[in-house]
Design an enzyme around this catalytic site. Structure first.
Site, PDB file in Angstrom:
ATOM      1  N   LYS A  68     -11.714  -5.877   7.949  1.00 28.89           N
ATOM      2  CA  LYS A  68     -10.665  -5.386   8.858  1.00 28.89           C
ATOM      3  C   LYS A  68     -10.712  -6.116  10.208  1.00 28.89           C
ATOM      4  N   TYR A 120     -16.149  -3.668   4.342  1.00 28.71           N
ATOM      5  CA  TYR A 120     -14.779  -3.223   4.626  1.00 28.71           C
ATOM      6  C   TYR A 120     -14.438  -3.477   6.097  1.00 28.71           C
ATOM      7  N   GLY A 127       0.829  -1.219   0.000  1.00 29.91           N
ATOM      8  CA  GLY A 127       0.000   0.000   0.000  1.00 29.91           C
ATOM      9  C   GLY A 127       0.853   1.253   0.000  1.00 29.91           C
ATOM     10  N   SER A 179      -8.613  -0.412  11.682  1.00 31.76           N
ATOM     11  CA  SER A 179      -9.414   0.797  11.485  1.00 31.76           C
ATOM     12  C   SER A 179     -10.453   0.988  12.577  1.00 31.76           C
ATOM     13  N   ASP A 215       0.848  -7.876  -5.340  1.00 29.46           N
ATOM     14  CA  ASP A 215      -0.562  -7.673  -5.022  1.00 29.46           C
ATOM     15  C   ASP A 215      -0.881  -8.561  -3.825  1.00 29.46           C
ATOM     16  N   TYR A 257     -14.751  -8.701  -3.317  1.00 25.37           N
ATOM     17  CA  TYR A 257     -13.402  -8.228  -3.628  1.00 25.37           C
ATOM     18  C   TYR A 257     -12.765  -7.598  -2.385  1.00 25.37           C
ATOM     19  N   GLU A 297     -13.264   1.893  11.972  1.00 19.04           N
ATOM     20  CA  GLU A 297     -14.504   1.345  11.398  1.00 19.04           C
ATOM     21  C   GLU A 297     -14.865   0.011  12.058  1.00 19.04           C
ATOM     22  N   LEU A 317      -0.329  -2.076   4.693  1.00 23.13           N
ATOM     23  CA  LEU A 317      -1.283  -0.972   4.524  1.00 23.13           C
ATOM     24  C   LEU A 317      -2.199  -1.192   3.318  1.00 23.13           C
ATOM     25  N   ALA A 318      -1.961  -2.228   2.530  1.00 25.37           N
ATOM     26  CA  ALA A 318      -2.756  -2.422   1.306  1.00 25.37           C
ATOM     27  C   ALA A 318      -4.217  -2.699   1.660  1.00 25.37           C
ATOM     28  N   ALA A 319      -5.116  -2.035   0.959  1.00 21.94           N
ATOM     29  CA  ALA A 319      -6.545  -2.303   1.176  1.00 21.94           C
ATOM     30  C   ALA A 319      -7.391  -1.639   0.105  1.00 21.94           C
TER      31      ALA A 319
HETATM   32  P1  NAP Z   1      -5.415   4.400   0.418  1.00 22.35           P
HETATM   33  O1  NAP Z   1      -4.921   5.781   0.151  1.00 22.35           O
HETATM   34  O2  NAP Z   1      -6.704   3.950  -0.159  1.00 22.35           O
HETATM   35  O3  NAP Z   1      -4.254   3.395  -0.043  1.00 22.35           O
HETATM   36  C1  NAP Z   1      -4.474   2.016  -0.138  1.00 22.35           C
HETATM   37  C2  NAP Z   1      -3.245   1.377  -0.724  1.00 22.35           C
HETATM   38  O4  NAP Z   1      -3.477  -0.027  -0.901  1.00 22.35           O
HETATM   39  C3  NAP Z   1      -2.869   1.918  -2.122  1.00 22.35           C
HETATM   40  O5  NAP Z   1      -1.462   1.917  -2.221  1.00 22.35           O
HETATM   41  C4  NAP Z   1      -3.456   0.862  -3.037  1.00 22.35           C
HETATM   42  O6  NAP Z   1      -2.840   0.805  -4.311  1.00 22.35           O
HETATM   43  C5  NAP Z   1      -3.141  -0.383  -2.245  1.00 22.35           C
HETATM   44  N1  NAP Z   1      -3.892  -1.555  -2.658  1.00 22.35           N
HETATM   45  C6  NAP Z   1      -5.216  -1.667  -2.882  1.00 22.35           C
HETATM   46  N2  NAP Z   1      -5.517  -2.924  -3.255  1.00 22.35           N
HETATM   47  C7  NAP Z   1      -4.362  -3.613  -3.269  1.00 22.35           C
HETATM   48  C8  NAP Z   1      -4.010  -4.938  -3.593  1.00 22.35           C
HETATM   49  N3  NAP Z   1      -4.928  -5.826  -3.996  1.00 22.35           N
HETATM   50  N4  NAP Z   1      -2.705  -5.318  -3.496  1.00 22.35           N
HETATM   51  C9  NAP Z   1      -1.756  -4.421  -3.138  1.00 22.35           C
HETATM   52  N5  NAP Z   1      -2.024  -3.141  -2.814  1.00 22.35           N
HETATM   53  C10 NAP Z   1      -3.311  -2.741  -2.885  1.00 22.35           C
HETATM   54  O7  NAP Z   1      -5.520   4.142   1.994  1.00 22.35           O
HETATM   55  P2  NAP Z   1      -4.799   4.925   3.193  1.00 22.35           P
HETATM   56  O8  NAP Z   1      -5.699   6.005   3.636  1.00 22.35           O
HETATM   57  O9  NAP Z   1      -3.417   5.204   2.842  1.00 22.35           O
HETATM   58  O10 NAP Z   1      -4.861   3.801   4.321  1.00 22.35           O
HETATM   59  C11 NAP Z   1      -3.802   2.862   4.500  1.00 22.35           C
HETATM   60  C12 NAP Z   1      -4.326   1.664   5.258  1.00 22.35           C
HETATM   61  O11 NAP Z   1      -4.840   2.073   6.524  1.00 22.35           O
HETATM   62  C13 NAP Z   1      -5.475   0.918   4.566  1.00 22.35           C
HETATM   63  O12 NAP Z   1      -5.356  -0.432   4.915  1.00 22.35           O
HETATM   64  C14 NAP Z   1      -6.719   1.513   5.214  1.00 22.35           C
HETATM   65  O13 NAP Z   1      -7.776   0.591   5.147  1.00 22.35           O
HETATM   66  C15 NAP Z   1      -6.224   1.715   6.629  1.00 22.35           C
HETATM   67  N6  NAP Z   1      -6.842   2.804   7.395  1.00 22.35           N
HETATM   68  C16 NAP Z   1      -6.907   4.065   6.877  1.00 22.35           C
HETATM   69  C17 NAP Z   1      -7.432   5.079   7.644  1.00 22.35           C
HETATM   70  C18 NAP Z   1      -7.520   6.492   7.128  1.00 22.35           C
HETATM   71  O14 NAP Z   1      -8.260   7.289   7.719  1.00 22.35           O
HETATM   72  N7  NAP Z   1      -6.756   6.862   6.108  1.00 22.35           N
HETATM   73  C19 NAP Z   1      -7.895   4.813   8.953  1.00 22.35           C
HETATM   74  C20 NAP Z   1      -7.790   3.523   9.433  1.00 22.35           C
HETATM   75  C21 NAP Z   1      -7.247   2.522   8.661  1.00 22.35           C
HETATM   76  P3  NAP Z   1      -3.292   1.797  -5.521  1.00 22.35           P
HETATM   77  O15 NAP Z   1      -2.584   3.109  -5.220  1.00 22.35           O
HETATM   78  O16 NAP Z   1      -2.806   1.100  -6.720  1.00 22.35           O
HETATM   79  O17 NAP Z   1      -4.780   1.933  -5.432  1.00 22.35           O
HETATM   80  O1  G4F Z   2     -14.501  10.024   4.264  1.00 25.59           O
HETATM   81  P1  G4F Z   2     -15.258   8.770   4.389  1.00 25.59           P
HETATM   82  O2  G4F Z   2     -15.538   8.007   3.159  1.00 25.59           O
HETATM   83  O3  G4F Z   2     -14.466   7.898   5.459  1.00 25.59           O
HETATM   84  P2  G4F Z   2     -14.901   6.651   6.371  1.00 25.59           P
HETATM   85  O4  G4F Z   2     -16.081   5.961   5.847  1.00 25.59           O
HETATM   86  O5  G4F Z   2     -14.978   7.164   7.778  1.00 25.59           O
HETATM   87  O6  G4F Z   2     -13.650   5.678   6.195  1.00 25.59           O
HETATM   88  C1  G4F Z   2     -12.319   6.170   6.255  1.00 25.59           C
HETATM   89  O7  G4F Z   2     -11.863   6.125   7.587  1.00 25.59           O
HETATM   90  C2  G4F Z   2     -11.787   4.803   8.152  1.00 25.59           C
HETATM   91  C3  G4F Z   2     -11.306   4.957   9.593  1.00 25.59           C
HETATM   92  O8  G4F Z   2     -12.407   5.185  10.430  1.00 25.59           O
HETATM   93  C4  G4F Z   2     -10.841   3.983   7.317  1.00 25.59           C
HETATM   94  F1  G4F Z   2     -10.706   2.737   7.852  1.00 25.59           F
HETATM   95  C5  G4F Z   2     -11.346   3.881   5.892  1.00 25.59           C
HETATM   96  O9  G4F Z   2     -10.409   3.152   5.116  1.00 25.59           O
HETATM   97  C6  G4F Z   2     -11.468   5.301   5.327  1.00 25.59           C
HETATM   98  O10 G4F Z   2     -10.176   5.851   5.252  1.00 25.59           O
HETATM   99  O11 G4F Z   2     -16.656   9.051   5.105  1.00 25.59           O
HETATM  100  C7  G4F Z   2     -16.736   9.736   6.340  1.00 25.59           C
HETATM  101  C8  G4F Z   2     -18.196  10.086   6.627  1.00 25.59           C
HETATM  102  C9  G4F Z   2     -19.157   8.900   6.516  1.00 25.59           C
HETATM  103  O12 G4F Z   2     -20.060   8.940   7.582  1.00 25.59           O
HETATM  104  C10 G4F Z   2     -19.911   9.157   5.198  1.00 25.59           C
HETATM  105  O13 G4F Z   2     -21.222   8.622   5.179  1.00 25.59           O
HETATM  106  O14 G4F Z   2     -18.626  11.034   5.652  1.00 25.59           O
HETATM  107  C11 G4F Z   2     -19.911  10.670   5.197  1.00 25.59           C
HETATM  108  N1  G4F Z   2     -20.131  11.243   3.851  1.00 25.59           N
HETATM  109  C12 G4F Z   2     -21.112  12.137   3.551  1.00 25.59           C
HETATM  110  N2  G4F Z   2     -21.079  12.403   2.244  1.00 25.59           N
HETATM  111  C13 G4F Z   2     -19.467  10.953   2.721  1.00 25.59           C
HETATM  112  C14 G4F Z   2     -20.059  11.687   1.713  1.00 25.59           C
HETATM  113  N3  G4F Z   2     -18.394  10.137   2.504  1.00 25.59           N
HETATM  114  C15 G4F Z   2     -17.921  10.065   1.221  1.00 25.59           C
HETATM  115  N4  G4F Z   2     -16.836   9.292   0.981  1.00 25.59           N
HETATM  116  N5  G4F Z   2     -18.492  10.762   0.187  1.00 25.59           N
HETATM  117  C16 G4F Z   2     -19.565  11.585   0.382  1.00 25.59           C
HETATM  118  O15 G4F Z   2     -20.082  12.184  -0.553  1.00 25.59           O
END
Ligand code: NAP
Ligand code: G4F
Length: 351
Positions: free
Chosen positions: A164, A160, A12, A137, A67, A104, A139, A89-91
């Site tokens: 997780k 999702y 990731g 997460s 992958d 998926y 979540e 971190l991949a997801a």
């Molecule tokens: P992100 O920007 O969506 O990045 C996800 C990464 O995973 C990208 O590099 C993506 O590649 C890669 N990926 C997706 N499918 C894959 C596969 N099949 N094999 C290998 N790599 C793959 O997510 P992020 O915000 O950086 O989050 C990083 C991790 O923390 C994720 O696991 C996410 O679920 C978790 N997380 C995120 C948050 C948050 O608020 N950001 C909070 C809690 C947990 P591509 O660039 O090619 O798409």
């Molecule tokens: O920005 P979101 O899509 O993030 P969400 O669902 O909280 O998930 C993110 O944080 C998680 C950690 O808690 C990660 F694990 C996950 O990978 C991801 O990074 O949505 C945040 C909130 C939700 O309640 C959604 O219903 O915003 C609300 N929302 C309202 N309008 C929207 C929209 N979200 C998105 N994406 N797009 C909208 O138009």
């Protein structure tokens, strides 16, 4: 400990967190290897600032095609890169999309974690010392009311989040069964100017800055009432690294302890743009989720006391940072438009 640089592998690496983590590890002198999915378009944009051609002297960042859907590729990359730390971190990390692509998402998020854990187990059994970080997460807490800490029961509300939770328990099981050094980080939402443009914060800052500069008319959103504990991604990747530097492996919640609604995010972002968002924002039910997570607010006391970690960037400063960044992008788009070039807002209708 030897003087040779430590080596880390990041799955990731092309994502928001992967790019911040790679930067952090490089700044600490690590050699960093990353797994990159093959795509028909460039997906390494977030790494542009730190990528150097591997033929150049001193290059310390190496990218490999792989992958988490392909265990053999993970084993090969581990054998080749010989990391002391692996960060998974991949997801497929988009919650709304996980309802459309449940199978998926379960495969990549849940089974993908088993694939890399199996590869790491074999790598450790071959005599390699290795530590593993699993990206969990908030979540996973889903419908469990705030504040959420390490002892709060999981109640996932999306494919999702279910994936997780499975990954979390796989990681815990491998720690106990094979005595591996494995940590689960349970991270609450963290954002930055590198946040994917379909997550709500970035969608808002991209749209409001474009609206302000006359490049867009409306912003379509879903539920504005949910609350999130939003921190800065640059702060949060430091907690990942700290977890792997402890004497014992453990699980940690990482959060700011403050919660805000989408409306509050809109208020602050629109205020910085000198706009009244109510004039531009409309609801589109396609952005609603069949089951929503209403309120997240983390208790990161354990990370504070045991890791010495605390967030540095405040919520208003985070919003300001994202707005300023996206104003610059919008200005670039407007300059192109004024020079007669066609400015296509990438996939806007799809967000
Ligand atoms: P992100 O920007 O969506 O990045 C996800 C990464 O995973 C990208 O590099 C993506 O590649 C890669 N990926 C997706 N499918 C894959 C596969 N099949 N094999 C290998 N790599 C793959 O997510 P992020 O915000 O950086 O989050 C990083 C991790 O923390 C994720 O696991 C996410 O679920 C978790 N997380 C995120 C948050 C948050 O608020 N950001 C909070 C809690 C947990 P591509 O660039 O090619 O798409
Ligand atoms: O920005 P979101 O899509 O993030 P969400 O669902 O909280 O998930 C993110 O944080 C998680 C950690 O808690 C990660 F694990 C996950 O990978 C991801 O990074 O949505 C945040 C909130 C939700 O309640 C959604 O219903 O915003 C609300 N929302 C309202 N309008 C929207 C929209 N979200 C998105 N994406 N797009 C909208 O138009």
């Amino acid at each position: 400990m030897s003087d040779s640089p430590r080596t880390a592998l990041i799955t990731g690496i092309t994502g928001q967190d992967g790019s911040f983590l790679a930067e952090l590890l490089l700044s600490k002198g690590y050699i960093v290897h990353g797994v990159v999915r093959r795509a028909s378009t460039f997906n390494t944009e977030r790494l542009d600032a730190i990528y150097a051609d591997p033929h150049q002297r001193g290059a310390r960042l190496y990218l490999h095609y792989g992958d988490v859907a392909d265990g053999a590729s993970l084993r090969k990359i581990l054998a080749h890169s010989k990391p002391a730390e692996v960060y998974n971190l991949a997801a497929q990390s988009h919650v709304r999309v996980s309802f459309d692509q449940a199978e998926y998402t379960a495969d990549v998020v849940g089974t993908g974690t088993v694939r890399i854990l199996e590869a790491v187990r074999e790598y450790a059994e071959a005599g390699n010392a290795v530590r593993f970080y699993q990206a969990g997460s908030s979540e996973m807490f889903g419908a469990s009311p705030p504040p959420q800490g390490e002892d709060t029961p999981f109640y996932p509300r999306s494919p999702y989040a279910v994936g997780k939770v499975a990954a979390h328990w796989f990681a815990k099981n491998y720690r106990e069964a094979y005595k591996l050094f494995i940590c689960n980080g349970i991270l609450f939402n963290h954002e930055s100017p590198r946040r994917g443009e379909t997550f709500v914060t970035r969608k808002i800052t991209r749209a409001l800055t474009r609206i302000k500069l006359g490049l867009q008319e409306k912003l379509y959103l879903g539920n504005l009432d949910s609350r999130r504990d939003w921190g800065y991604a640059g702060d949060f990747v430091e907690a990942m690294w700290l977890m792997l530097q402890q004497a014992e492996p453990d699980d940690y919640v990482v959060a700011t302890g403050e919660s805000h609604s989408i409306r509050e995010f809109l208020d602050i972002a629109a205020d910085r743009c000198k706009l009244d968002w109510k004039q531009f924002v409309e609801t589109d039910p396609r952005y609603l989720r069949p089951t929503e997570v209403d309120a997240l607010c983390g208790d990161a006391s354990k990370a504070r006391t045991k890791l010495g970690w605390s967030p540095k960037v405040s919520f208003p400063d985070l919003v300001a940072m994202m707005v300023e960044h996206d104003f610059e992008l919008a200005r670039q788009e407007r300059t192109l438009a004024e020079a007669g070039h066609v400015v296509a807002a990438r996939g806007l209708s799809h967000r």
